[in-house]
Scaffold this active site. Structure first.
Site, PDB file in Angstrom:
ATOM      1  N   GLU A 176       0.829  -1.215   0.000  1.00 18.95           N
ATOM      2  CA  GLU A 176       0.000   0.000   0.000  1.00 18.95           C
ATOM      3  C   GLU A 176       0.857   1.257   0.000  1.00 18.95           C
ATOM      4  O   GLU A 176       2.036   1.221   0.320  1.00 18.95           O
ATOM      5  CB  GLU A 176      -0.941   0.030   1.206  1.00 18.95           C
ATOM      6  CG  GLU A 176      -0.357  -0.467   2.521  1.00 18.95           C
ATOM      7  CD  GLU A 176       0.816   0.327   3.036  1.00 18.95           C
ATOM      8  OE1 GLU A 176       0.787   1.569   2.960  1.00 18.95           O
ATOM      9  OE2 GLU A 176       1.772  -0.300   3.521  1.00 18.95           O
ATOM     10  N   GLU A 219       4.491  -0.544   1.794  1.00 16.83           N
ATOM     11  CA  GLU A 219       4.637  -0.782   0.355  1.00 16.83           C
ATOM     12  C   GLU A 219       4.513  -2.259  -0.014  1.00 16.83           C
ATOM     13  O   GLU A 219       4.360  -2.607  -1.169  1.00 16.83           O
ATOM     14  CB  GLU A 219       5.993  -0.285  -0.173  1.00 16.83           C
ATOM     15  CG  GLU A 219       6.262   1.185   0.001  1.00 16.83           C
ATOM     16  CD  GLU A 219       7.634   1.596  -0.544  1.00 16.83           C
ATOM     17  OE1 GLU A 219       8.330   0.744  -1.155  1.00 16.83           O
ATOM     18  OE2 GLU A 219       8.011   2.771  -0.373  1.00 16.83           O
TER      19      GLU A 219
END
Length: 363
Positions: free
Chosen positions: A177, A320
């Protein structure tokens, strides 16, 4: 392959693990040239992968990291060390291959799918998966982050990203994300679902000071007080205090489970999505693999609530999908142990069990 059109459709497709395959994997591990259980969590992982896939010796040549990107209206409360403009800038970094998750994914042989599900900017790139629901959430400290309909739409987007990848042959997924402010939303989701005070759920995120940390907890407290999310209704929690990327990742996790694929959970934000997925479908937890435990204060609480044991502890807090990608090497190791390691019989080595039987006969 037909798209998912409802949450109930996804949930109904999630089955229990294949106990026969898991038992066969456990038996095979005990025949390998090692003391029983001596490879620790790798053995537990191998058995779980067999149960998930229905194959005693699975392999995953095609794997995808799904990076969901979205902005958060709560950033106007001053809860992050970075401005909201960083979200679209980092998305472009993902797309150019320059972020940490890109580097680690290349090493692990995984593709990175970058999805704009709610970035508060117009974005254009040939490799961007544009599934924008809205231009970021509203400020949850003043009202619902989004509507119930928008939360469901974002969840289904995540599910259908998995659907499309599955049709291409992907059988292993990693959650990732990007979204300035998303640790605040994740802390609010955690507090709302398990009823802990915000001071226990919030963390430093991008590296905020003690003063901002206290303020962040107060913002989460205000968000919960003004929205009164229903802990028994995960879609209500998601819409009122969640985020679009959190909703998308919830869909990714549920759809991976529905397709019988393992899904590697990254850090705090991904684990908040995992907890939401568990509340939609308790069986979905069987398909989750916890990659690591991050430095975010609430992450350990999330993993405990999920009943998941993390593979790694590297003091990471980047997000991430970076921790999830690192865990792919352990998944590969577990698979190769199952497919390549010799058994006592094939190697012509006496097992401990055989020695015990000989001793018994001599007595």
């Amino acid at each position: 392959m037909n798209p998912f059109i409802s949450i109930s459709q996804i949930v109904n497709d999630i089955k229990a693990l294949d106990i026969t395959a898991a038992t066969a994997a456990a038996d095979h591990l005990d025949q390998l040239t090692k003391p029983p259980g001596s490879l620790g969590k790798l053995e537990t992982l191998a058995i779980k992968l067999a149960g998930i896939t229905g194959m005693e010796r699975p392999s995953f040549p095609h794997r995808s990291v799904v990076v969901m990107a979205a902005d958060h209206g709560v950033c106007e409360e001053g809860i992050s060390a970075f401005p909201a403009e960083v979200t679209p800038q980092m998305v472009m970094n993902f797309l150019s291959g320059g972020a940490a998750v890109n580097v680690l994914s290349r090493q692990a042989g995984a593709e990175v799918l970058c999805v704009d599900i709610g970035v508060n900017a117009e974005m254009n790139h040939p490799d961007l998966i544009d599934r924008k629901v809205r231009m970021g959430t509203a400020n949850m400290a003043k009202g619902p982050a989004m509507s119930r309909k928008e939360a469901e739409a974002a969840l289904l987007i995540g599910a259908n990203i998995v659907n499309e990848a599955f049709a291409r042959g992907v059988r292993l997924f990693v959650t990732g994300e990007m979204g300035i402010g998303n640790t605040t939303a994740s802390a609010a989701v955690l507090s709302a679902l398990i009823g802990i005070p915000p001071l226990e759920s919030v963390g430093r995120g991008t590296g905020i000071s003690d003063e901002v940390l206290q303020h962040k907890a107060l913002v989460v407290e205000r968000a919960i007080e003004c929205n009164i999310p229903n802990a028994l209704d995960p879609l209500d929690v998601l819409s009122k205090v969640g985020g679009l990327e959190i909703a998308g990742l919830t869909g990714v996790i549920l759809a991976a489970a529905a397709h019988g694929c393992p899904v590697v959970i990254d850090g705090f934000i991904s684990s908040a999505a995992a907890l939401l997925a568990q509340r939609f479908s308790p069986e979905s937890t069987y398909y989750m693999i916890a990659s690591h435990i991050s430095h975010e204060q609430g992450h350990g609480l999330l993993l405990k609530e999920l009943g998941l044991d993390p593979m790694l502890q590297l003091d990471m807090r980047l997000g991430e999908g970076t921790g999830g990608v690192l865990a792919l090497h352990l998944i590969d190791a577990a698979c190769r142990i199952m497919s390549e390691m010799a058994t006592f019989e094939s190697a012509g080595i006496s097992s401990g069990q055989e020695a015990t039987e000989v001793e018994s006969e001599q007595l």
